[in-house]
Design an enzyme around this catalytic site. Sequence first.
Site, PDB file in Angstrom:
ATOM      1  N   THR A 123       0.719  -1.134  -0.030  1.00 14.20           N
ATOM      2  CA  THR A 123       0.043  -0.032   0.075  1.00 14.20           C
ATOM      3  C   THR A 123       1.036   1.197   0.093  1.00 14.20           C
ATOM      4  O   THR A 123       1.786   1.370   0.914  1.00 14.20           O
ATOM      5  CB  THR A 123      -0.901   0.184   1.448  1.00 14.20           C
ATOM      6  OG1 THR A 123      -1.687  -1.128   1.264  1.00 14.20           O
ATOM      7  CG2 THR A 123      -1.679   1.019   1.382  1.00 14.20           C
ATOM      8  N   PHE A 151      -6.067  -6.936  -1.213  1.00 15.35           N
ATOM      9  CA  PHE A 151      -6.888  -6.437  -0.239  1.00 15.35           C
ATOM     10  C   PHE A 151      -7.381  -7.633   0.910  1.00 15.35           C
ATOM     11  O   PHE A 151      -8.279  -7.650   1.553  1.00 15.35           O
ATOM     12  CB  PHE A 151      -8.234  -6.499  -0.983  1.00 15.35           C
ATOM     13  CG  PHE A 151      -8.219  -5.309  -2.218  1.00 15.35           C
ATOM     14  CD1 PHE A 151      -8.047  -4.106  -1.614  1.00 15.35           C
ATOM     15  CD2 PHE A 151      -8.142  -5.815  -3.358  1.00 15.35           C
ATOM     16  CE1 PHE A 151      -8.219  -2.962  -2.792  1.00 15.35           C
ATOM     17  CE2 PHE A 151      -7.943  -4.918  -4.527  1.00 15.35           C
ATOM     18  CZ  PHE A 151      -8.105  -3.401  -4.060  1.00 15.35           C
ATOM     19  N   LYS A 206      -6.753   1.087  -3.405  1.00 17.38           N
ATOM     20  CA  LYS A 206      -6.529   0.400  -2.054  1.00 17.38           C
ATOM     21  C   LYS A 206      -6.743   1.278  -0.965  1.00 17.38           C
ATOM     22  O   LYS A 206      -7.428   0.961   0.176  1.00 17.38           O
ATOM     23  CB  LYS A 206      -4.877   0.038  -1.927  1.00 17.38           C
ATOM     24  CG  LYS A 206      -4.578  -0.517  -0.806  1.00 17.38           C
ATOM     25  CD  LYS A 206      -5.342  -1.722  -0.293  1.00 17.38           C
ATOM     26  CE  LYS A 206      -5.073  -2.058   1.301  1.00 17.38           C
ATOM     27  NZ  LYS A 206      -4.244  -3.076   1.460  1.00 17.38           N
ATOM     28  N   CYS A 262      -2.840  -1.679   9.120  1.00 17.89           N
ATOM     29  CA  CYS A 262      -3.282  -1.012   7.940  1.00 17.89           C
ATOM     30  C   CYS A 262      -4.436   0.045   8.014  1.00 17.89           C
ATOM     31  O   CYS A 262      -3.856   1.077   7.635  1.00 17.89           O
ATOM     32  CB  CYS A 262      -4.072  -2.187   7.335  1.00 17.89           C
ATOM     33  SG  CYS A 262      -2.996  -3.647   6.888  1.00 17.89           S
TER      34      CYS A 262
HETATM   35  C1  UGA Z   1      -8.013  -4.327   6.580  1.00 21.05           C
HETATM   36  C2  UGA Z   1      -9.087  -4.483   5.333  1.00 21.05           C
HETATM   37  O1  UGA Z   1     -10.151  -4.971   5.779  1.00 21.05           O
HETATM   38  C3  UGA Z   1      -8.321  -5.160   4.021  1.00 21.05           C
HETATM   39  O2  UGA Z   1      -9.273  -5.323   2.983  1.00 21.05           O
HETATM   40  C4  UGA Z   1      -6.835  -4.792   3.865  1.00 21.05           C
HETATM   41  O3  UGA Z   1      -6.376  -5.604   2.803  1.00 21.05           O
HETATM   42  C5  UGA Z   1      -6.112  -4.919   4.791  1.00 21.05           C
HETATM   43  O4  UGA Z   1      -6.544  -3.866   5.974  1.00 21.05           O
HETATM   44  C6  UGA Z   1      -4.774  -4.163   4.399  1.00 21.05           C
HETATM   45  O5  UGA Z   1      -4.768  -3.078   4.097  1.00 21.05           O
HETATM   46  O6  UGA Z   1      -3.970  -4.824   4.299  1.00 21.05           O
HETATM   47  P1  UGA Z   1      -7.077  -5.908   8.534  1.00 21.05           P
HETATM   48  O7  UGA Z   1      -6.176  -4.947   8.920  1.00 21.05           O
HETATM   49  O8  UGA Z   1      -6.798  -7.399   8.353  1.00 21.05           O
HETATM   50  O9  UGA Z   1      -7.510  -5.709   7.130  1.00 21.05           O
HETATM   51  O10 UGA Z   1      -8.440  -5.877   9.334  1.00 21.05           O
HETATM   52  P2  UGA Z   1     -10.288  -5.658   9.332  1.00 21.05           P
HETATM   53  O11 UGA Z   1     -10.782  -7.065   9.292  1.00 21.05           O
HETATM   54  O12 UGA Z   1     -10.231  -4.698   8.320  1.00 21.05           O
HETATM   55  O13 UGA Z   1     -10.192  -5.114  10.652  1.00 21.05           O
HETATM   56  C7  UGA Z   1      -9.557  -3.782  11.091  1.00 21.05           C
HETATM   57  C8  UGA Z   1      -9.834  -3.292  12.551  1.00 21.05           C
HETATM   58  O14 UGA Z   1     -11.346  -2.871  12.492  1.00 21.05           O
HETATM   59  C9  UGA Z   1      -9.951  -4.187  13.526  1.00 21.05           C
HETATM   60  O15 UGA Z   1      -9.480  -3.942  14.749  1.00 21.05           O
HETATM   61  C10 UGA Z   1     -11.279  -4.730  13.798  1.00 21.05           C
HETATM   62  O16 UGA Z   1     -11.381  -5.012  15.110  1.00 21.05           O
HETATM   63  C11 UGA Z   1     -12.070  -3.401  13.717  1.00 21.05           C
HETATM   64  N1  UGA Z   1     -13.476  -3.709  13.182  1.00 21.05           N
HETATM   65  C12 UGA Z   1     -13.753  -4.056  12.136  1.00 21.05           C
HETATM   66  C13 UGA Z   1     -14.483  -2.910  14.075  1.00 21.05           C
HETATM   67  O17 UGA Z   1     -14.226  -2.334  15.151  1.00 21.05           O
HETATM   68  N2  UGA Z   1     -15.490  -2.884  13.779  1.00 21.05           N
HETATM   69  C14 UGA Z   1     -16.068  -3.629  12.758  1.00 21.05           C
HETATM   70  O18 UGA Z   1     -17.421  -3.610  12.475  1.00 21.05           O
HETATM   71  C15 UGA Z   1     -15.197  -4.315  11.756  1.00 21.05           C
END
Ligand code: UGA
Length: 436
Positions: A123, A151, A206, A262
């Site tokens: 990214t 992603f 992204k 991320c």
């Molecule tokens: C995120 C994106 O979802 C991916 O698509 C992307 O590829 C990735 O970053 C990246 O840039 O490499 P990730 O960091 O693995 O993925 O995690 P997420 O599932 O997006 O969760 C991020 C944060 O949001 C976590 O701390 C999670 O607990 C929080 N979250 C998620 C919430 O507080 N509420 C929600 O409803 C969903």
Amino acid sequence: MKLKVSVIGTGYLGATHAACMSSMGFEVVGIDVDALKISALASGKIPFYEPDLQELLQKEISSGRLTFSTDFNSIADADVHFICVGTPQLENSLAADLQYIDAALEAIAPICKPGSLVVGKSTVPVGTAARLREKLLRINPEADLAWNPEFLREGFAVEDTLRPNRLVVGVTSDAAENTLKEIYRTNLEAKTPWVRADLPTAELVKVAANSFLATKISFINAMAEICEAAGGDVTVLAEAIGYDPRIGSRFLQAGIGFGGGCLPKDIRAFMARASELGADQALEFLREIDSINLRARQRVIELVRKDLSQDLTGKSIAVLGAAFKPDSDDVRDSPALDIAAQIAAAGAKVTVHDPKAIAPAKKRFPALNYCESIEETLGGADLVLHLTEWKIYRELDPLKMKSLVASPVIIDGRNALDRDAWVAAGWKFRALGRTN
Ligand code: UGA
């Protein structure tokens, strides 16, 4: 003849990408400057926790298609070079640190063969790909560079890499697009949507996607603040608005907010880049998204204080969860660990449990107490904080847990526990955005 692929940078993204490319039948070499990481990977061990990845890695190494090396010369004959190095936030700025990506390009440019394609997956701030392409062509005019953002989500890295919901390729020629079509043939046969874009658009896709996800989370956390002020319930509100397919119910889980390697750094780097481009105003709202997110951590701490008559000194607090999200041992910018550390700094005796992230958490905050057993973590606690929604926590028996603590008070920082069951077992149950 199948193409030979190299993957430069074997962290989270690179290790997963290398194993998945190999499982698609390509000969793959994973390259990293970190010799320890490379020797672990070569012996089939991933230096972090990610479901299914270790098994896949071992299978692919045994197939003979996947190898690892610290020697760039071993990839000089590859047809496609994926750059998967990190782009962390700079220490004294919101912007991304591009030193690793520049170093990777500079290492590959003089040795890659004519006709080969360098493909960026990291990214990056918009404009980086064009700059790197120019640099590459100056050194090696017969190579080309494309951008193919990733992603994948931690916890679902293998699934997301093998079956992505879309493929985005930033290219400047049909030849580059055709090479990528050859790489992703299996996905194209499975009808994965394919988006061809120019280099800046591919880079922007992204950060736009991550900004949108961050905005959704902060939106629902702002609604949680309003629900608290007005006496509503954010979980019911989220369910109700989520039925509208234009809104959708995913990423509307109110709680202590987003963390990880991320979303936080990507929205900050995006703001920094917009400012350089003279378009700061367009992303002014992301500053608010960031502050709503960080405020959620403080709101939980306020709830803790409220329940413990403001003074945390000497109070025993059990924290369930250290990872930034379940099914991961990643503690980078973890809201859970940040809250645990702040409460400990305020004088409480904090004991942290996590099924996978204790070792990395210990490295970051060695002064906190860590415990491998949930029962021992809860033993004698004045208050329990549920901060990462691992499945094992949702499956806890509230009645049994009540017999362990000094005082049955639980704060659900993720709105993921069955409130009725905990209340029925005699717990005082608190959650962000739920007043009744
Ligand atoms: C995120 C994106 O979802 C991916 O698509 C992307 O590829 C990735 O970053 C990246 O840039 O490499 P990730 O960091 O693995 O993925 O995690 P997420 O599932 O997006 O969760 C991020 C944060 O949001 C976590 O701390 C999670 O607990 C929080 N979250 C998620 C919430 O507080 N509420 C929600 O409803 C969903």
